[in-house]
Design a protein around this motif. Structure first.
Motif, short mmCIF file in Angstrom:
data_model
loop_
_atom_site.label_atom_id
_atom_site.label_comp_id
_atom_site.label_asym_id
_atom_site.label_seq_id
_atom_site.Cartn_x
_atom_site.Cartn_y
_atom_site.Cartn_z
N LEU A 92 -0.07 -8.34 -71.36
CA LEU A 92 0.19 -6.96 -71.29
C LEU A 92 -0.13 -6.16 -72.49
O LEU A 92 -0.01 -4.83 -72.50
CB LEU A 92 1.62 -6.99 -70.62
CG LEU A 92 1.72 -7.31 -69.24
CD1 LEU A 92 3.32 -7.44 -69.10
CD2 LEU A 92 1.25 -6.66 -68.24
N SER A 93 -0.26 -6.90 -73.61
CA SER A 93 -0.78 -6.12 -74.91
C SER A 93 -2.06 -5.86 -75.28
O SER A 93 -2.41 -5.20 -75.97
CB SER A 93 0.08 -7.11 -76.06
OG SER A 93 1.15 -7.48 -76.02
N VAL A 124 7.77 -12.66 -66.69
CA VAL A 124 6.82 -11.76 -66.58
C VAL A 124 7.56 -10.47 -66.62
O VAL A 124 7.34 -9.49 -67.32
CB VAL A 124 5.92 -11.84 -65.46
CG1 VAL A 124 5.05 -10.51 -65.52
CG2 VAL A 124 4.94 -12.98 -65.53
N LEU A 125 8.84 -10.56 -65.88
CA LEU A 125 9.43 -9.10 -65.82
C LEU A 125 10.30 -8.98 -67.27
O LEU A 125 10.30 -7.80 -67.62
CB LEU A 125 10.49 -9.32 -64.81
CG LEU A 125 10.11 -9.55 -63.32
CD1 LEU A 125 11.19 -9.82 -62.41
CD2 LEU A 125 9.45 -8.26 -62.84
N ARG A 126 10.56 -10.04 -67.92
CA ARG A 126 11.28 -9.98 -69.14
C ARG A 126 10.13 -9.31 -70.32
O ARG A 126 10.56 -8.40 -71.10
CB ARG A 126 11.71 -11.19 -69.74
CG ARG A 126 12.94 -11.58 -68.92
CD ARG A 126 13.47 -13.10 -69.15
NE ARG A 126 13.59 -13.41 -70.62
CZ ARG A 126 14.23 -14.38 -71.16
NH1 ARG A 126 14.58 -15.27 -70.24
NH2 ARG A 126 14.53 -14.73 -72.43
N ALA A 127 9.11 -9.71 -70.26
CA ALA A 127 7.87 -9.34 -71.24
C ALA A 127 7.57 -7.94 -70.82
O ALA A 127 7.29 -6.96 -71.69
CB ALA A 127 6.79 -10.29 -70.98
N GLU A 130 10.66 -5.75 -72.18
CA GLU A 130 10.10 -5.75 -73.92
C GLU A 130 9.02 -4.75 -74.14
O GLU A 130 9.26 -3.97 -75.40
CB GLU A 130 10.06 -7.19 -74.28
CG GLU A 130 9.60 -7.13 -75.69
CD GLU A 130 9.19 -8.68 -76.00
OE1 GLU A 130 8.14 -8.74 -76.90
OE2 GLU A 130 9.76 -9.56 -75.49
N LEU A 131 8.02 -4.71 -73.32
CA LEU A 131 6.85 -3.85 -73.71
C LEU A 131 6.99 -2.43 -73.16
O LEU A 131 5.93 -1.82 -73.28
CB LEU A 131 5.50 -4.43 -73.41
CG LEU A 131 5.05 -5.75 -74.13
CD1 LEU A 131 4.07 -6.46 -73.17
CD2 LEU A 131 4.83 -5.72 -75.55
N GLU A 154 6.35 0.20 -61.05
CA GLU A 154 5.81 1.40 -61.39
C GLU A 154 4.51 1.35 -62.26
O GLU A 154 3.34 1.93 -61.88
CB GLU A 154 6.64 2.72 -61.70
CG GLU A 154 7.64 3.16 -61.13
CD GLU A 154 9.00 2.19 -61.22
OE1 GLU A 154 9.95 2.67 -60.38
OE2 GLU A 154 8.81 1.36 -61.84
N ASP A 155 4.59 0.47 -63.14
CA ASP A 155 3.61 0.34 -64.23
C ASP A 155 2.83 -0.98 -64.07
O ASP A 155 1.56 -1.19 -64.48
CB ASP A 155 4.25 0.42 -65.63
CG ASP A 155 4.83 1.72 -65.99
OD1 ASP A 155 4.22 2.63 -65.78
OD2 ASP A 155 5.50 1.50 -66.70
N LEU A 156 3.59 -1.90 -63.40
CA LEU A 156 3.11 -3.35 -63.21
C LEU A 156 3.72 -3.99 -62.17
O LEU A 156 5.14 -4.00 -61.71
CB LEU A 156 3.63 -4.17 -64.51
CG LEU A 156 3.13 -5.75 -64.36
CD1 LEU A 156 1.66 -5.86 -64.59
CD2 LEU A 156 4.10 -6.45 -65.42
#
Length: 342
Positions: A237-238, A257-260, A263-264, A270-272
């Motif tokens: 995701l970066s 994945v939800l935590r990452a 964090e970002l 909505e975004d992912l």
């Protein structure tokens, strides 16, 4: 007459191995007080002659025990299997012995020696399997085994229970494609584990059917735990060309994945969009609730237990390979991709 002469006995095994009858008996019963070289020599003769201990009725005081062996005991995934085995064993009054292999997929000899000493009704292995030599040792003592979610091809003749992992990977990815996603990443388990590979194969097939290029850089291998899902997701995701959806090989990975994403600063869905695998209780507790592939863990464990009890009675199960159906469960963690990605 020839048949009776040809049938191996403890005495004939002892004579061929150059040891005493009590020594052969100790090896067959998993006693530790036998030198490794002597044990290996006896086991070689036992295996070569296909010796099997004759059943003389119940040799146990009570209904017996089932050995349940995990490559690693973790989170609710393991508990679902433990509960189902325990419940089904209890229907015949049997107990359960629980073992863990510390992340290994092959048991060590000391584990096998303990099993031989206990002489259980049988052994259920989860994400693990016996070597051919270990299988022969159990078989020669009349101890059957069954594999759940095998990491590879089990010994011929050993029943195995799994689920339709390829179908699950296909359904998860197709759901994301149908929502409009085109950059879909997958995070799976170890590449040498059969279910990990099958889920990724299903993912790849869904992309190919939709005419979407398969990008190896969007495929990540690791394990089925939160921290590995988080690490891989943070990296994916970066990127400037980040995926708009991630299919995780387990619900615990999906939580990572939800935590990452949080964090970002990315919102789910909505975004992912995120899809998990297993449909553990946490999938409906977490916020947002998790779209996931339901894997019938309790039914898999129950089926394996019933197979083992059938073998313990000296009967054969109706099938040696059983793959139970998976099913996509749609919840809140998936949606169409953001407008700028469509």
């Amino acid at each position: 007459m020839a048949d009776s002469v040809a049938r191996p006995t403890i005495a004939s095994i002892a004579a061929e191995a150059g040891v005493s009858v009590p020594t052969v008996s100790k090896v067959l019963n998993g006693r530790a007080d036998v030198a490794d070289a002597t044990r290996a020599r006896v086991e070689e003769v036992v295996s070569r002659h296909g010796y099997r201990r004759r059943s003389r009725g119940p040799a146990r005081s009570g209904p017996g025990m089932i050995d349940l062996v995990f490559h690693e005991i973790t989170n609710e995934w393991s508990m679902e299997i433990i509960r189902a085995v325990e419940e089904n064993a209890a229907t015949v009054g049997a107990g359960m012995v629980l073992s863990e292999l510390g992340g290994r997929h092959r048991p060590a000899q000391d584990w096998l020696d303990n099993v031989l000493a206990r002489r259980p009704l049988g052994v259920i292995l989860v994400l693990a399997r016996l070597t051919d030599a270990q299988h022969d040792q159990l078989e020669s003592r009349g101890i059957p085994s069954v594999v759940v979610d095998t990491d590879g091809e089990p010994h011929p003749g050993v029943p195995a229970v799994g689920s339709t992992n390829w179908d699950g990977g296909l359904a998860a990815t197709k759901h994301l494609i149908d929502l409009g996603h085109r950059r879909i990443a997958v995070i799976s388990g170890q590449p040498d584990v059969l279910c990990s590979r099958a889920r990724v194969d299903g993912y790849r097939s869904a992309l190919e059917r939709a005419g979407i290029d398969y990008e190896p850089d969007l495929v990540r291998w690791g394990d089925f735990y939160i921290w590995r899902g988080e690490d891989h997701a943070r990296d994916l995701l970066s990127r400037d060309d980040r995926p708009t959806a991630i299919f995780a090989g387990s619900d615990m990975q999906a939580v990572g994945v939800l935590r990452a994403a949080r964090e970002l600063g990315l919102r789910v869905p909505e975004d992912l969009s995120v899809v998990g695998y297993d449909d553990l209780p946490i999938a409906s507790w977490y916020s947002p609730t998790l779209t996931t592939v339901h894997q019938p863990l309790r039914q898999m464990a129950a089926t394996a237990t019933q197979m083992l009890l059938t073998l313990a009675r000296g009967e054969q199960p109706s099938a040696l390979r059983v793959d139970l159906a998976t099913e996509l469960v749609v919840r809140e963690s998936t949606a169409p991709p953001p407008a700028e990605f469509t």
